[in-house]
Design a protein around this motif. Structure first.
Motif, PDB file in Angstrom:
ATOM      1  N   UNK A  99      20.279  19.062  10.844  1.00  0.00           N
ATOM      2  CA  UNK A  99      18.927  19.244  10.296  1.00  0.00           C
ATOM      3  C   UNK A  99      18.556  18.128   9.333  1.00  0.00           C
ATOM      4  N   UNK A 100      19.392  17.891   8.325  1.00  0.00           N
ATOM      5  CA  UNK A 100      19.082  16.861   7.326  1.00  0.00           C
ATOM      6  C   UNK A 100      20.341  16.118   6.858  1.00  0.00           C
ATOM      7  N   UNK A 101      21.206  15.676   7.783  1.00  0.00           N
ATOM      8  CA  UNK A 101      22.416  14.954   7.361  1.00  0.00           C
ATOM      9  C   UNK A 101      22.042  13.603   6.759  1.00  0.00           C
ATOM     10  N   UNK A 102      22.884  13.069   5.881  1.00  0.00           N
ATOM     11  CA  UNK A 102      22.593  11.742   5.313  1.00  0.00           C
ATOM     12  C   UNK A 102      22.686  10.669   6.381  1.00  0.00           C
ATOM     13  N   UNK A 103      21.819   9.661   6.259  1.00  0.00           N
ATOM     14  CA  UNK A 103      21.839   8.528   7.173  1.00  0.00           C
ATOM     15  C   UNK A 103      22.402   7.326   6.432  1.00  0.00           C
TER      16      UNK A 103
ATOM     17  N   UNK B  43       9.213  10.608   6.453  1.00  0.00           N
ATOM     18  CA  UNK B  43      10.567  10.086   6.674  1.00  0.00           C
ATOM     19  C   UNK B  43      11.359  11.108   7.494  1.00  0.00           C
ATOM     20  N   UNK B  44      11.056  11.197   8.790  1.00  0.00           N
ATOM     21  CA  UNK B  44      11.672  12.234   9.625  1.00  0.00           C
ATOM     22  C   UNK B  44      13.136  11.947   9.911  1.00  0.00           C
ATOM     23  N   UNK B  45      13.816  12.997  10.309  1.00  0.00           N
ATOM     24  CA  UNK B  45      15.207  12.905  10.735  1.00  0.00           C
ATOM     25  C   UNK B  45      15.248  13.048  12.252  1.00  0.00           C
ATOM     26  N   UNK B  46      15.927  12.120  12.910  1.00  0.00           N
ATOM     27  CA  UNK B  46      15.999  12.132  14.373  1.00  0.00           C
ATOM     28  C   UNK B  46      17.456  12.182  14.820  1.00  0.00           C
ATOM     29  N   UNK B  47      18.123  13.250  14.455  1.00  0.00           N
ATOM     30  CA  UNK B  47      19.531  13.412  14.824  1.00  0.00           C
ATOM     31  C   UNK B  47      19.627  13.775  16.304  1.00  0.00           C
ATOM     32  N   UNK B  48      20.407  13.035  17.095  1.00  0.00           N
ATOM     33  CA  UNK B  48      20.599  13.446  18.495  1.00  0.00           C
ATOM     34  C   UNK B  48      21.147  14.869  18.575  1.00  0.00           C
ATOM     35  N   UNK B  49      20.437  15.716  19.302  1.00  0.00           N
ATOM     36  CA  UNK B  49      20.853  17.114  19.425  1.00  0.00           C
ATOM     37  C   UNK B  49      21.801  17.317  20.601  1.00  0.00           C
ATOM     38  N   UNK B  50      21.716  16.450  21.587  1.00  0.00           N
ATOM     39  CA  UNK B  50      22.667  16.474  22.704  1.00  0.00           C
ATOM     40  C   UNK B  50      23.286  15.093  22.828  1.00  0.00           C
TER      41      UNK B  50
ATOM     42  N   UNK C 262       0.793  -1.217   0.000  1.00  0.00           N
ATOM     43  CA  UNK C 262       0.000   0.000   0.000  1.00  0.00           C
ATOM     44  C   UNK C 262       0.822   1.261   0.000  1.00  0.00           C
ATOM     45  N   UNK C 263       2.127   1.140   0.208  1.00  0.00           N
ATOM     46  CA  UNK C 263       3.002   2.313   0.204  1.00  0.00           C
ATOM     47  C   UNK C 263       3.708   2.432  -1.139  1.00  0.00           C
ATOM     48  N   UNK C 264       4.288   3.574  -1.385  1.00  0.00           N
ATOM     49  CA  UNK C 264       5.024   3.795  -2.627  1.00  0.00           C
ATOM     50  C   UNK C 264       6.314   4.525  -2.311  1.00  0.00           C
ATOM     51  N   UNK C 265       7.201   4.566  -3.286  1.00  0.00           N
ATOM     52  CA  UNK C 265       8.445   5.310  -3.115  1.00  0.00           C
ATOM     53  C   UNK C 265       8.154   6.806  -3.007  1.00  0.00           C
ATOM     54  N   UNK C 266       8.986   7.546  -2.278  1.00  0.00           N
ATOM     55  CA  UNK C 266       8.837   9.006  -2.235  1.00  0.00           C
ATOM     56  C   UNK C 266       9.535   9.687  -3.416  1.00  0.00           C
ATOM     57  N   UNK C 267       9.535   9.035  -4.553  1.00  0.00           N
ATOM     58  CA  UNK C 267      10.107   9.598  -5.777  1.00  0.00           C
ATOM     59  C   UNK C 267       9.348   9.003  -6.964  1.00  0.00           C
TER      60      UNK C 267
ATOM     61  N   UNK D 233      16.094  12.861   3.363  1.00  0.00           N
ATOM     62  CA  UNK D 233      14.849  13.391   2.813  1.00  0.00           C
ATOM     63  C   UNK D 233      14.189  14.337   3.804  1.00  0.00           C
ATOM     64  N   UNK D 234      14.200  13.990   5.082  1.00  0.00           N
ATOM     65  CA  UNK D 234      13.710  14.872   6.146  1.00  0.00           C
ATOM     66  C   UNK D 234      12.296  15.370   5.868  1.00  0.00           C
ATOM     67  N   UNK D 235      11.402  14.417   5.616  1.00  0.00           N
ATOM     68  CA  UNK D 235      10.005  14.753   5.368  1.00  0.00           C
ATOM     69  C   UNK D 235       9.154  14.290   6.544  1.00  0.00           C
ATOM     70  N   UNK D 236       7.862  14.614   6.492  1.00  0.00           N
ATOM     71  CA  UNK D 236       6.969  14.197   7.575  1.00  0.00           C
ATOM     72  C   UNK D 236       6.890  12.681   7.660  1.00  0.00           C
TER      73      UNK D 236
END
Length: 556
Positions: A488-492, A337-344, A141-146, A332-335
């Protein structure tokens, strides 16, 4: 109780996922390359091995029968292995090897990962011929974000030796010197027609105007590789099973172990075009495989006898092109596909990685410079594999296998990328591991060194994806460099290239308990000791702890 707990865990996984069952037979196979026939180790007689097709959320049961002459394991490169570390695969780290004549079943679930990963052997240099792609589709039911592609094509880059790669490694270990370089590079197992002996590989056929998804894997043992398609641009949409912002380029660089997914639009004239790959290296010319592997992309309707158009690849040591490509990638840093970079950060390390030299054994004859033996290390510790797997020793409380005093900082501070005094060239041997608390927010700065010879290292951490928040050349400055980190949006990724005479900083949350191998993905560097283990403690809850080992876990 153990079996019941394991059953509940698997039932919970299978209740919402498809189950895929596969059989891998490791066996000796005759193949013809470069006009000669060789006996190599393959999976199911194929080179590359079978491509596995799954969806995000699916579970795999892969039974491996070792009918080869070498000990073997299979590593599912980049698969998070959430709580299923027993299935991760590296020999003497997660498991003892599957001995000839024995078998073992790997069971694991793909959780939150999509697009492309791969699998390979993880004992000695066996992965030179034992490897294959893993295609991970979105959930039902899902698709690629491209843009949805017309077709998808796995592209597996590899290395070829005209001799047994395991014997190449053994010869280098005995001599203490550099191993023989490969005789060719390959695309989907074939060298291509720029070598003296033409390959018989299958070329690709493209329809004009269609969009194709190329799933590219660098399975080469000891090399970064440039890849280019004549006259065509590519759009990067994912790396290491993590989506990226679309990045348009005409050149790719893949470090050993990395995957890159790109869209190609067949928008050129009806003709034939080479896809070509060659090595990127900072080692002086003459000490590496300076050949080029190719495959032909033919447009439907093109002249069958036409000469393929050849791309202009960068010079072998074009670090500027590599740096531009690496720094252009963003999550991608979208809603969705969020980015969860540790800030501390609660756990911080600076780890030097590099090559060195050891004195030759008394009465020995070593082929390193001035009768020395090549070595490699992390924070001056050259890792020595045990006789029993680290995870087993940790889980069952077996003492004397490892120590937990891996240094979180270099034991000696010096000009890492400058003229390093020879008194610092020889690392110590050890089996030191780093222990990390569950849910710790971790930052690791891998600092390259200029001991003996500078090189860039593709550092891979098992069991984790991480964010590459920064990199640079020279010595890392803990006061200044964090100010330029991308939070903010580093590559994973699961494998980061540490620049030659430079550094790379990564961050991740330690939410997957177990003993995880951390190593350079160049097999020769692993042979010399450029590896360690991160032990992540169990969390407080039952679903935050490593599950018990399977009953058929191989014994040493």
């Amino acid at each position: 109780m153990v079996l019941l707990f394991t059953f509940i865990f698997l039932f919970d996984s299978l209740a919402w996922a498809d189950l895929h069952t596969h059989t891998f037979v490791l066996e000796s196979t005759n193949v013809t390359r470069l006009c000669n026939t060789y006996n190599i180790i393959t999976v199911n007689g194929q080179l590359p091995g079978p491509t596995l097709h799954v969806r995000n959320g699916d579970t795999l049961h892969v039974t491996v029968y070792n009918r080869a002459k070498h000990n073997a394991t299979i590593h599912w490169h980049g698969v998070r292995q959430i709580r299923t570390g027993w299935a991760d695969g590296p020999g003497y780290i997660r498991q003892c090897p599957i001995q000839p004549g024995e078998e073992f079943t790997y069971t694991f679930t793909i959780i939150g990962q999509e697009v492309t990963l791969w699998w390979h052997a993880h004992v000695s240099w066996l992965r030179a011929t034992v490897h294959g792609a893993m295609v991970i589709l979105p959930k039902d039911g899902s698709s690629y974000p491209f843009t949805q592609p017309y077709a998808e094509i796995p592209i597996v880059l590899g290395e070829w030796w005209n001799s047994d790669p395991v014997e190449v490694e053994e010869e280098a270990k005995l001599s203490g010197g550099l191993p023989n370089v490969s005789d060719a590079f390959t695309i989907n197992g074939q060298p291509g027609d720029l070598y003296n002996c033409l390959s018989s590989g299958t070329d690709f056929s493209f329809d004009s105007g269609k969009t194709y998804l190329l799933r590219i894997v660098n399975a080469a043992d000891n090399n970064h590789l440039f890849l280019k398609i004549a006259s065509h641009n590519l759009t990067v949409v994912a790396v290491d099973a993590s989506y990226t912002k679309p990045y348009r380029t005409d050149i790719l660089i893949l470090s050993s172990g990395q995957t890159t997914d790109v869209l190609l639009i067949a928008n050129q004239a009806q003709a034939k075009y080479y896809m070509a790959a060659k090595e990127y290296t900072t080692i002086p010319e003459g000490n590496f495989d300076n050949t080029t592997t190719t495959v032909i992309l033919s447009y439907v309707g093109s002249n069958a006898s036409a000469t393929p158009i050849c791309p202009e690849l960068p010079i072998y040591n074009d670090t500027a092109t590599v740096t531009t490509f690496t720094r252009s990638l963003r999550s991608l840093a979208s809603e969705e596909h969020p980015v969860n970079v540790p800030q501390s950060i609660s756990d911080s390390s600076i780890i030097t990685v590099g090559l060195g030299l050891r004195p030759c054994e008394i009465g020995g004859n070593c082929s390193g410079p001035n009768n020395t033996r090549l070595a490699a290390s992390m924070n001056n510790v050259s890792f020595v594999l045990p006789d029993i797997a680290i995870l087993q020793a940790y889980y069952f409380g077996i003492n004397g296998i490892f120590t937990t005093d891996f240094p979180s900082n270099p034991p000696v501070v010096y000009n890492y990328t400058g003229d390093v005094p020879k008194t610092l060239w020889a690392p110590i041997s050890g089996r030191k591991v780093k222990v990390i608390d569950y849910n710790a927010t971790v930052q690791v700065v891998f600092q390259g060194t200029n001991i003996f010879q500078a090189d860039d290292h593709p550092m891979h951490i098992h069991g984790y994806d991480f964010y590459i928040v920064g990199d640079g050349f020279g010595n890392y400055d803990n006061e200044k460099d964090p100010g330029s980190f991308n939070l903010v949006d580093p590559p994973q990724r699961n494998t980061v290239r540490v620049p030659v005479n430079g550094w790379a900083a990564i961050r991740f949350k330690a939410d997957n308990p177990g003993a995880w191998f951390v190593h350079c993905h160049f097999d020769d560097h692993v042979t010399w000791g450029l590896d360690t283990v991160f032990i992540v403690k169990n969390g407080p809850g039952a679903l935050e702890s490593l599950i018990p080992p399977p009953p058929d876990l191989p014994k040493c």
